[in-house]
Structures are given as structure tokens and as C-alpha cells.
Write a protein that holds these residues in place. Structure first.
Motif, mmCIF file in Angstrom:
data_model
loop_
_atom_site.group_PDB
_atom_site.id
_atom_site.type_symbol
_atom_site.label_atom_id
_atom_site.label_comp_id
_atom_site.label_asym_id
_atom_site.label_seq_id
_atom_site.Cartn_x
_atom_site.Cartn_y
_atom_site.Cartn_z
ATOM 1 N N ALA A 192 0.863 -1.184 0.000
ATOM 2 C CA ALA A 192 0.000 0.000 0.000
ATOM 3 C C ALA A 192 0.894 1.226 0.000
ATOM 4 O O ALA A 192 1.845 1.302 0.792
ATOM 5 C CB ALA A 192 -0.917 0.016 1.222
ATOM 6 N N ARG A 248 -2.876 7.419 5.218
ATOM 7 C CA ARG A 248 -3.979 6.951 4.367
ATOM 8 C C ARG A 248 -3.388 6.276 3.144
ATOM 9 O O ARG A 248 -2.430 6.775 2.555
ATOM 10 C CB ARG A 248 -4.843 8.146 3.946
ATOM 11 N N ALA A 249 -3.950 5.127 2.762
ATOM 12 C CA ALA A 249 -3.495 4.437 1.556
ATOM 13 C C ALA A 249 -4.131 5.104 0.334
ATOM 14 O O ALA A 249 -5.357 5.150 0.227
ATOM 15 C CB ALA A 249 -3.874 2.969 1.604
ATOM 16 N N THR A 301 -3.272 4.138 -2.834
ATOM 17 C CA THR A 301 -3.436 3.059 -3.803
ATOM 18 C C THR A 301 -2.773 1.800 -3.255
ATOM 19 O O THR A 301 -1.969 1.871 -2.320
ATOM 20 C CB THR A 301 -2.819 3.438 -5.172
ATOM 21 N N THR A 358 -5.356 -1.768 0.527
ATOM 22 C CA THR A 358 -5.797 -0.941 1.657
ATOM 23 C C THR A 358 -5.889 -1.750 2.946
ATOM 24 O O THR A 358 -5.857 -1.182 4.038
ATOM 25 C CB THR A 358 -7.163 -0.300 1.363
#
Length: 346
Positions: A81, A184-185, A187, A190
Motif C-alpha cells: 500500500a 492513508r493508503a 493506492t 488498503t
């Protein structure tokens, strides 16, 4: 309600074949958004801008992956991720935000795969960071970058790193924990990011004393409004006479609502979403939450403009700015009171 404009932007980005084309799209689309700056609803504009950034960054990651495959390095050995921190993690980037990134990848079952993963993700992260630099995203001055091994690890290595930060409540460790709270991922897998977040909150619950240190860090940046509600501009240097919205309003409010959210175990990373969740958790009254939403939305818009000269704002904007800064100071006072009550701090 669907945002067809953003959907069209993302379709154009998805069709890009190389970085040159991707860069042209970023420049053209940001120019369109800049034209909306003074007339658009600020949360909507920020949302559209950050969807653009997410699309550009995600495409750059995928292009780097494809490029490594063409060069004979194959596909990623294990799932990964790509993480954003800072304003990227909060989906609050401006037109010119820098890179704040990291990488988490799956643990390997054998030594051979582990070595291939280390080699692959080192090359991969360097390629992504270089690609984003070409696209106009400056490097993070603090080196919070996926190309830095300190921010590129397997899930188990990330867990061990978090354990070390929680066990050592130094100023730097607490700063890194607060950075991680915004992860926060953008792409990739996740689920890996979710497992990292789960470990963060479990460890936070196991180290209640760290909250006092987090408060100290959070209150480092003060809202630039005086006791009588007057604006406090820069006094010296080339920026004398201006109000620094980023450090005088935006960062103090981000820090305050992040800490309140972290204390409540709220996993949201965006500030407006954190305010909403805090109201739902009754950590903020409906009146406090509404005041906070309006204040932060205004600060978000002013932050897109940058440093401002109060005398050039006009009466209406000056009043709105003062009210927003007063709301920011109020939330900091709430935190200071909590610090004194719970931890005996200043």
C-alpha cells in the motif's frame, strides 16, 4: 450527488500513457481549479483538488510499477500500500503541496522473497518519488518519503517501529506518531494500511500516558489571534505584515482536532470528517461542531490563497477570518484545560 467534473478528470488521468502526459493534465486541471478559487464552495473545491492529487499520485505509482516490469524487475513480489501522510493523508492538499509518503508491504514467508521484496520496493519507491518530483510535487523537507527506508517497511517492521515510538515518548517519537495518525493508503492493498492503523490504536490504548506528550506537541503552534480578537501578523522579515494561514490557523486547528479524534479512537483522517465523528461521539457539542466546521472550511479556503495581508482582505473577509481564528483559539483552550486537568501540564 455525483461530481461529474471530477469523474471526467480521473478518466483522463487513467488514460495517461506516460509522465509527460500526466504532468500536462495536472497543470491544466489545476489551472481550472484555481479559477474557481474565489467563487467555489471551499470544501467542494478542496475535495475536487484532492481527488485530482489522488488520481495523479495513484497513476504515477502504477506507471512506476509498469516501468520496473519493462526493465526486467517483474511484478511486486508481495502486496503493498502506498501511504500518504500530512495534508495528503488528510485529503487537504493545496495546489502546491509537497510529498509526504510511505510504503507498507506484506511480510514474506521465506528469506528469498523477503530479500526480493526489499530490493524491489527500494527501487520502486525511488522511482515513484522521482516521478512525483517531475510532476511538480516537491520533496518533504523532513524526509518523510517512501524512498527513505525509515518510512518503507513490511507490516511487521511497521508494527515494531510503532512499538518503539510508543515505548519512547520523546518529542521526535511523539511527532512521528502524530504523523502516522494521518496515514492513508492512496493506492494498493488498503487492508495493509488498515492493519497498520489497527495496531496504532491498540498501542495507543495500551500507552495512555503518551496522550500528555501528544498534547504538548499539539499546542506548539498557536492560533494567530490576540486576546481582543485582533489579527497577529508577522512582525519581522520579508513577510512582515502578513498573516500566515498555514501555521497561524490551519496547522493549530488540524493538530487540535486530530488529537481529539485520536483520543476518541476515531479512525478518520480528514479534519472535517473528524469534527463530524467527534460530534457523533459527543466529544463536541452540536454548537461546537458547527462553529468548528464553519471555521475550518473558511481556513481551508484561505490556506489555498496562502499568506495574506489583512488590510487587503476587506471587512467581510476580515470578520470571517477573525471569527475562524477565535474558534481555533477556543479549541486550543479546550485542550489546554484538559491537559491541566488530566496531566498537570501548563
Amino acid at each position: 450527488m455525483p461530481d461529474f467534473e471530477s469523474e471526467n478528470r480521473l478518466r483522463r488521468i487513467a488514460g495517461c500513457q506516460d509522465l509527460e502526459q500526466l504532468k500536462s493534465i495536472r497543470i491544466a486541471e489545476q489551472q481550472k481549479l484555481e479559477e474557481e478559487l474565489h467563487s467555489s464552495d471551499s470544501p467542494l473545491l478542496v475535495n475536487r483538488l484532492n481527488k485530482l492529487h489522488d488520481g495523479i499520485i495513484s497513476k504515477a505509482v502504477h506507471l512506476a510499477e509498469n516501468d520496473l516490469a519493462r526493465k526486467g524487475h517483474g511484478a511486486p513480489p508481495v502486496p503493498y500500500a502506498y501511504l500518504l501522510f500530512g495534508s495528503g493523508g488528510r485529503s487537504e492538499q493545496t495546489m502546491h503541496s509537497d510529498q509526504d509518503s510511505g510504503l507498507v508491504y506484506a511480510d514474506s514467508l521465506d528469506a528469498g522473497t523477503a530479500e526480493r521484496s526489499r530490493t524491489y520496493f527500494t527501487q520502486f519507491s525511488e522511482a515513484v518519488v522521482d516521478s512525483l518530483l517531475f510532476l511538480g510535487y516537491p520533496l518533504c523537507e523532513g524526509k518523510v518519503l517512501s524512498s527513505n527506508a525509515d518510512w518503507r517497511m513490511t507490516l511487521d517492521e511497521w508494527r515494531n517501529k510503532l512499538d518503539g515510538w510508543f515505548a519512547d515518548p520523546s518529542w521526535e517519537s511523539v511527532r512521528y506518531l502524530l504523523i502516522t495518525a494521518d496515514a492513508r493508503a492512496v493506492t494498493g492493498d488498503t487492508g495493509l494500511a488498515a492493519q497498520l492503523q489497527e495496531h496504532f490504536y491498540n498501542e495507543l490504548a495500551n500507552h495512555p500516558s503518551i496522550a500528555g506528550r501528544m498534547l504538548e506537541n499539539t499546542l506548539r503552534h498557536k492560533v494567530l489571534v490576540g486576546f481582543f480578537g485582533q489579527l497577529l501578523p508577522e512582525r519581522y522579515g520579508s513577510d512582515a505584515g502578513t498573516v500566515d494561514i498555514k501555521y497561524g490557523a490551519y496547522i493549530p486547528m488540524v493538530n487540535a482536532f486530530r488529537l481529539l479524534a485520536v483520543r476518541e479512537g476515531i479512525r478518520a483522517t480528514g479534519t472535517l470528517e473528524r469534527i463530524e465523528k467527534l460530534q457523533q461521539a459527543r466529544a463536541l457539542s452540536s454548537e461546537e461542531a458547527e462553529e468548528a466546521r464553519q471555521a475550518f472550511a473558511f481556513v481551508l479556503k484561505m490556506r489555498l490563497i496562502g499568506k495574506i495581508i489583512p488590510a487587503q482582505l476587506g471587512r467581510e473577509l476580515t470578520v470571517s477570518l477573525k471569527e475562524s481564528l477565535k474558534a481555533g483559539r477556543k479549541i486550543q483552550s479546550k485542550l489546554q484545560g484538559e491537559m491541566k486537568h488530566r496531566f498537570g501540564g501548563r
